[in-house]
Scaffold this motif. Structure first.
Motif, PDB file in Angstrom:
ATOM      1  N   GLU A  78      48.058  55.475  84.404  1.00 46.60           N
ATOM      2  CA  GLU A  78      47.531  55.495  85.771  1.00 46.60           C
ATOM      3  C   GLU A  78      46.388  56.485  85.901  1.00 46.60           C
ATOM      4  OE1 GLU A  78      50.434  55.949  88.868  1.00 46.60           O
ATOM      5  OE2 GLU A  78      51.701  54.360  88.049  1.00 46.60           O
ATOM      6  N   GLY A  79      45.548  56.245  86.910  1.00 47.32           N
ATOM      7  CA  GLY A  79      44.440  57.136  87.204  1.00 47.32           C
ATOM      8  C   GLY A  79      43.996  56.938  88.635  1.00 47.32           C
ATOM      9  N   MET A  80      42.871  57.535  88.976  1.00 48.68           N
ATOM     10  CA  MET A  80      42.295  57.359  90.308  1.00 48.68           C
ATOM     11  C   MET A  80      40.822  57.045  90.153  1.00 48.68           C
ATOM     12  SD  MET A  80      42.422  59.742  93.724  1.00 48.68           S
ATOM     13  CE  MET A  80      44.148  59.331  94.040  1.00 48.68           C
ATOM     14  N   CYS A 127      29.929  67.584  86.757  1.00 48.28           N
ATOM     15  CA  CYS A 127      29.007  66.603  87.335  1.00 48.28           C
ATOM     16  C   CYS A 127      28.646  65.480  86.371  1.00 48.28           C
ATOM     17  CB  CYS A 127      27.718  67.301  87.754  1.00 48.28           C
ATOM     18  SG  CYS A 127      27.966  68.615  88.979  1.00 48.28           S
ATOM     19  N   SER A 128      28.217  64.371  86.971  1.00 48.70           N
ATOM     20  CA  SER A 128      27.676  63.259  86.185  1.00 48.70           C
ATOM     21  C   SER A 128      26.299  63.660  85.668  1.00 48.70           C
ATOM     22  CB  SER A 128      27.591  61.994  87.040  1.00 48.70           C
ATOM     23  OG  SER A 128      26.758  62.187  88.164  1.00 48.70           O
ATOM     24  N   THR A 129      25.942  63.110  84.509  1.00 47.58           N
ATOM     25  CA  THR A 129      24.632  63.418  83.924  1.00 47.58           C
ATOM     26  C   THR A 129      23.522  62.561  84.515  1.00 47.58           C
ATOM     27  OG1 THR A 129      25.075  61.917  82.083  1.00 47.58           O
ATOM     28  CG2 THR A 129      25.602  64.258  81.748  1.00 47.58           C
ATOM     29  N   LYS A 130      23.890  61.559  85.308  1.00 47.51           N
ATOM     30  CA  LYS A 130      22.919  60.730  86.027  1.00 47.51           C
ATOM     31  C   LYS A 130      23.620  60.178  87.265  1.00 47.51           C
ATOM     32  CE  LYS A 130      23.040  56.064  84.449  1.00 47.51           C
ATOM     33  NZ  LYS A 130      22.380  54.970  83.789  1.00 47.51           N
ATOM     34  N   PRO A 131      22.883  59.613  88.203  1.00 46.19           N
ATOM     35  CA  PRO A 131      23.521  59.068  89.409  1.00 46.19           C
ATOM     36  C   PRO A 131      24.503  57.941  89.064  1.00 46.19           C
ATOM     37  CG  PRO A 131      21.161  59.329  89.748  1.00 46.19           C
ATOM     38  CD  PRO A 131      21.421  59.549  88.273  1.00 46.19           C
ATOM     39  N   VAL A 132      25.695  58.008  89.663  1.00 39.66           N
ATOM     40  CA  VAL A 132      26.730  56.993  89.486  1.00 39.66           C
ATOM     41  C   VAL A 132      27.392  56.716  90.838  1.00 39.66           C
ATOM     42  CG1 VAL A 132      27.216  57.581  87.062  1.00 39.66           C
ATOM     43  CG2 VAL A 132      28.552  58.658  88.887  1.00 39.66           C
ATOM     44  N   ARG A 133      28.101  55.594  90.908  1.00 44.28           N
ATOM     45  CA  ARG A 133      28.835  55.220  92.116  1.00 44.28           C
ATOM     46  C   ARG A 133      30.346  55.384  91.930  1.00 44.28           C
ATOM     47  NH1 ARG A 133      26.399  51.840  95.541  1.00 44.28           N
ATOM     48  NH2 ARG A 133      25.282  50.918  93.813  1.00 44.28           N
ATOM     49  N   TYR A 134      30.795  55.431  90.667  1.00 49.07           N
ATOM     50  CA  TYR A 134      32.233  55.454  90.379  1.00 49.07           C
ATOM     51  C   TYR A 134      32.596  56.631  89.488  1.00 49.07           C
ATOM     52  CZ  TYR A 134      31.519  50.583  91.730  1.00 49.07           C
ATOM     53  OH  TYR A 134      31.165  49.450  92.400  1.00 49.07           O
ATOM     54  N   VAL A 135      33.796  57.182  89.740  1.00 50.79           N
ATOM     55  CA  VAL A 135      34.365  58.218  88.880  1.00 50.79           C
ATOM     56  C   VAL A 135      35.835  57.880  88.682  1.00 50.79           C
ATOM     57  CG1 VAL A 135      34.807  60.693  88.577  1.00 50.79           C
ATOM     58  CG2 VAL A 135      32.752  59.933  89.833  1.00 50.79           C
ATOM     59  N   LEU A 136      36.256  57.829  87.428  1.00 47.34           N
ATOM     60  CA  LEU A 136      37.652  57.535  87.098  1.00 47.34           C
ATOM     61  C   LEU A 136      38.286  58.789  86.521  1.00 47.34           C
ATOM     62  CD1 LEU A 136      40.064  55.581  86.673  1.00 47.34           C
ATOM     63  CD2 LEU A 136      39.044  55.030  84.429  1.00 47.34           C
ATOM     64  N   GLU A 137      39.331  59.284  87.192  1.00 48.67           N
ATOM     65  CA  GLU A 137      40.079  60.433  86.686  1.00 48.67           C
ATOM     66  C   GLU A 137      41.369  59.956  86.035  1.00 48.67           C
ATOM     67  OE1 GLU A 137      38.751  64.082  89.628  1.00 48.67           O
ATOM     68  OE2 GLU A 137      40.672  63.123  89.982  1.00 48.67           O
ATOM     69  N   MET A 138      41.610  60.472  84.834  1.00 49.08           N
ATOM     70  CA  MET A 138      42.825  60.170  84.076  1.00 49.08           C
ATOM     71  C   MET A 138      43.401  61.491  83.584  1.00 49.08           C
ATOM     72  SD  MET A 138      43.087  56.782  83.969  1.00 49.08           S
ATOM     73  CE  MET A 138      44.188  56.412  82.610  1.00 49.08           C
ATOM     74  N   ASN A 139      44.674  61.456  83.141  1.00 46.34           N
ATOM     75  CA  ASN A 139      45.257  62.645  82.532  1.00 46.34           C
ATOM     76  C   ASN A 139      44.355  63.099  81.392  1.00 46.34           C
ATOM     77  OD1 ASN A 139      47.834  63.120  83.902  1.00 46.34           O
ATOM     78  ND2 ASN A 139      48.419  61.123  83.080  1.00 46.34           N
TER      79      ASN A 139
END
Length: 162
Positions: A78-80, A127-139
């Motif tokens: 699972e993640g977010m 931070c992201s190294t370039k512009p993004v719309r999505y970030v997925l966090e996992m363990n």
């Protein structure tokens, strides 16, 4: 002509993302302060290679602000997934987050731009190294154990091309 084509593609992607979020019922406006973990968010199935991810979707400002705060555990698969209205350099911190996490900053087409390990309960900016719309966090360690690096592609409804 390339600019017009790129602009219409960008508009089409934003419209598709908004439509998918509306269809999934993710644009609801909870504004109350979050004191415990948010466990009742909508979920989306993502894939990366042969691996499946069951991701809660944080799409509103309040949901994104709370994120995975106050969680004491999270199952390995699972993640977010944090969904933003437009591409920008996204930066995350770990205030009130008890779990060590890895953030995958993800482009509109599902390509992982960069991965960052994050230490719990810190205010360090990641931070992201370039512009993004999505970030997925996992363990923390999930991506490394699966051999997933920058350049890998996530699959799922949000990343499907028209």
């Amino acid at each position: 002509m390339k600019t017009s084509s790129a602009a219409s593609t960008s508009v089409a992607r934003r419209a598709l993302t908004a439509s998918l979020l509306l269809a999934m019922g993710l644009w609801t406006g909870a504004t109350a302060a979050q004191e415990g973990p948010q466990l009742d968010l909508q979920r989306v199935e993502l894939t990366v290679g042969m691996h499946r991810i069951d991701a809660q979707v944080a799409a509103t400002p309040q949901q994104r602000q709370t994120g995975l705060m106050h969680r004491k555990e999270m199952p390995q698969h699972e993640g977010m997934l944090f969904v933003f209205e437009q591409q920008a350099q996204q930066c995350f911190w770990m205030k009130n987050t008890l779990l060590p996490l890895t953030a995958a900053f993800v482009d509109d087409d599902g390509t992982v731009v960069n991965l960052v390990d994050m230490k719990p309960q810190t205010l360090d900016s990641h931070c992201s190294t370039k512009p993004v719309r999505y970030v997925l966090e996992m363990n923390q360690g999930w991506f490394a154990k699966k051999g997933i690096k920058a350049g890998a592609k996530l699959g799922g409804a949000l990343f499907r091309r028209q």
